[in-house]
Scaffold this motif. Structure first.
Motif, PDB file in Angstrom:
ATOM      1  N   LEU A  28       0.826  -1.209   0.000  1.00 58.49           N
ATOM      2  CA  LEU A  28       0.000   0.000   0.000  1.00 58.49           C
ATOM      3  C   LEU A  28       0.859   1.257   0.000  1.00 58.49           C
ATOM      4  N   VAL A  53      -0.469   5.618   5.122  1.00 62.10           N
ATOM      5  CA  VAL A  53      -0.764   4.177   5.039  1.00 62.10           C
ATOM      6  C   VAL A  53      -0.561   3.479   6.386  1.00 62.10           C
ATOM      7  N   TYR A  71      -3.410   1.450   8.217  1.00 65.48           N
ATOM      8  CA  TYR A  71      -3.895   0.176   7.665  1.00 65.48           C
ATOM      9  C   TYR A  71      -3.475  -1.018   8.516  1.00 65.48           C
ATOM     10  N   HIS A 120      -5.235  -6.036   1.514  1.00 66.39           N
ATOM     11  CA  HIS A 120      -5.888  -5.435   2.678  1.00 66.39           C
ATOM     12  C   HIS A 120      -7.316  -5.931   2.880  1.00 66.39           C
ATOM     13  N   ILE A 121      -8.151  -5.809   1.872  1.00 64.04           N
ATOM     14  CA  ILE A 121      -9.553  -6.196   2.006  1.00 64.04           C
ATOM     15  C   ILE A 121      -9.680  -7.696   2.276  1.00 64.04           C
ATOM     16  N   SER A 149     -11.951   0.259   9.100  1.00 62.40           N
ATOM     17  CA  SER A 149     -10.917  -0.109   8.132  1.00 62.40           C
ATOM     18  C   SER A 149     -11.400   0.098   6.702  1.00 62.40           C
ATOM     19  N   SER A 150     -12.639  -0.281   6.438  1.00 60.17           N
ATOM     20  CA  SER A 150     -13.191  -0.172   5.092  1.00 60.17           C
ATOM     21  C   SER A 150     -13.334   1.290   4.679  1.00 60.17           C
ATOM     22  N   TYR A 205     -11.721   3.878   5.941  1.00 64.62           N
ATOM     23  CA  TYR A 205     -10.409   4.507   5.804  1.00 64.62           C
ATOM     24  C   TYR A 205      -9.778   4.103   4.478  1.00 64.62           C
ATOM     25  N   SER A 206      -9.917   2.838   4.109  1.00 66.00           N
ATOM     26  CA  SER A 206      -9.381   2.362   2.839  1.00 66.00           C
ATOM     27  C   SER A 206     -10.020   3.094   1.666  1.00 66.00           C
ATOM     28  N   ALA A 255      -8.240   5.696  -0.941  1.00 66.11           N
ATOM     29  CA  ALA A 255      -8.287   5.433  -2.383  1.00 66.11           C
ATOM     30  C   ALA A 255      -8.732   6.684  -3.130  1.00 66.11           C
ATOM     31  N   ARG A 264     -14.629  -4.385  -4.901  1.00 68.79           N
ATOM     32  CA  ARG A 264     -15.706  -3.845  -4.066  1.00 68.79           C
ATOM     33  C   ARG A 264     -17.096  -4.073  -4.647  1.00 68.79           C
TER      34      ARG A 264
END
Length: 315
Positions: A108, A159, A162, A184-185, A198-199, A201-202, A206, A266
């Protein structure tokens, strides 16, 4: 190691990487193109670094940024390929929990750095074409070093949450990751707790990295194209646009697979899992392979320096 269906561990000592689910029988065959891409990436990027280092005429901002890009390419491809090959060739699927989070962070972080370097290269092309008389005074060596430092710090700092967020999650469902690396996912989906932080923030990162960087690149090239179309002759327009050709190819090679993989991860719920995994690998392996080829083929200074030993032998 705990059984994957048990609930007596919070953070497992190891994860199990399956490779490419559904294509296990073809792992050895799949490893051949991946290994070839990695070998080309190593050879090409080390060649770029060597040529720029040994050729004084290339000690200018454009090629300094190209060296930064080559380094990120080498780190990104090396972050995933050795472990992937150990899965494909030796069935070595275990990865330590900390090593998994470290791999996630490197992927990342250096992806974010690579995006920032592409922005810096777009800025360099903008100044070179739209304000050429001031290019050497704006993009001095200290300025290039500061831009590089800012790109690195942005990737390192933004990053960092994460792996920390992933470490805090309880993993009590399974420790099996249906992937070739600690994406990550794929990791946080194994948690048996709310992963919305987490989702979110990701997703926000992005949009920040891709959205902001692509917007800046688009603005830069809009101004570049306006300056090119104001040139008096067709030859001058083609020659000037040719100086941007390699950079545009690199941009497309980086962002298109990256964006496609992110959207498929996603929103492509009906897409086969092995296709998700293959795309996630391709966007980390294809750009490091293509970048030195595109710059080597399209950039005259690099091409001449690369062919110099052969031309000397003929004479």
């Amino acid at each position: 190691m705990s059984d994957s269906n048990s609930t007596d561990f919070i953070n497992p000592s190891t994860f199990i990487l399956l490779g490419i689910p559904g294509l296990e029988a073809a792992h050895v065959w799949i490893s051949i193109p991946f290994c070839t891409m990695y070998a080309i990436a190593l050879l090409g990027n080390f060649t770029i670094l060597f040529i720029v280092k040994t050729e004084p005429s290339l000690h200018v901002p454009m090629y300094y940024f190209l060296c930064m890009l080559a380094i990120t390419d080498l780190v990104l491809s090396t972050s995933i390929l050795p472990k992937m090959l150990s899965i494909f060739w030796f069935y070595s699927r275990e990865i330590n929990f900390t090593a998994c989070l470290t791999q996630m962070y490197f992927i990342l972080s250096f992806s974010a750095m690579q995006s920032g370097i592409l922005v810096a290269m777009a800025f360099d092309r903008y100044v070179a074409i739209c304000d050429p008389l001031r290019h050497s005074t704006i993009l001095t060596n200290p300025m290039v070093a500061n831009i590089g430092l800012a790109v690195v710090l942005r990737g390192i700092i933004l990053v960092l949450p994460y792996p920390f967020l992933a470490r805090r999650l309880p993993y009590c469902r399974t420790n099996i990751i249906p992937h070739t690396y600690c994406e990550h996912i794929a990791v946080v989906k194994l948690a048996c707790a709310d992963i919305r932080i987490s989702s979110y923030y990701s997703l926000s990162m992005a949009f920040l990295f891709i959205g902001m960087d692509v917007s800046f690149i688009a603005v830069s090239y809009t101004q570049i194209l306006r300056a090119i179309f104001r040139l008096p002759t067709k030859d001058a327009r083609l020659k000037t646009f040719g100086t941007c050709g390699s950079h545009l190819c690199v941009i497309l090679a980086f962002y298109i697979p990256h964006l496609f993989s992110a959207l498929a991860q996603r929103f492509g719920h009906n897409v086969a899992l092995h296709f998700h995994v293959l795309m996630a690998n391709m966007y980390l392996l294809v750009p490091p392979m293509l970048n030195p080829i595109m710059y080597g083929v399209r950039t005259q200074q690099i091409r001449v320096r690369l062919l110099q030993p052969f031309t000397h032998q003929r004479t």
